[in-house]
Motif scaffolding. Structure first.
Motif: not given
Length: 132
Positions: A109-127, A99-103
């Motif tokens: 971990l800084s906004p807006p990337n931190g929240p986006a990374l947290a969402d993706k991490l939560s998704y991956c952990l749920d999967e 998963y690549c982030f534009d940063a």
């Protein structure tokens, strides 16, 4: 830290530094200039903490011997140049999800990337939980 080490360290994170600029001023002044230029919050102590952590990681990396990994690997990374999977596919062929982030790395971990990374991490952990 010596200027050449600072340049190597910054390059690891996709931050380009001109050697003549690094050598043209005291390292404290360069650190403050560079951090403000790239929107990295903190002072010289922050810069030193990051540098020392990176140096310790480099020492650990040089001593560690990689072994094949039988499971899946999920890699979250910034847009620094280099291999997309950063070489992880050699340890888990065909089992690396990137998963690549534009940063840059320091901004992951800084906004807006931190929240986006947290969402993706939560998704991956749920999967991973669903997969067992």
């Amino acid at each position: 830290p010596r200027p050449e080490y600072v340049i190597q360290w910054l390059n690891l994170f996709g931050l380009q530094a001109d050697e003549s600029e690094v050598r043209s001023m005291p390292i404290q002044d360069f650190a403050q200039l560079y951090m403000s230029r790239h929107g990295i919050k903190g002072d010289y102590d922050t810069f030193l903490q990051l540098y020392r952590a990176a140096a310790a990681n480099a020492i650990a990396r040089s001593r560690y011997r990689l072994k094949p990994y039988p499971g899946r690997i999920t890699l979250f990374r910034g847009n620094a140049p280099g291999e997309l999977d950063r070489g992880w596919n050699q340890l888990a062929p065909g089992r690396v999800e990137v998963y690549c982030f534009d940063a840059i790395h320091a901004e992951l971990l800084s906004p807006p990337n931190g929240p986006a990374l947290a969402d993706k991490l939560s998704y991956c952990l749920d999967e991973a939980d669903r997969a067992g």
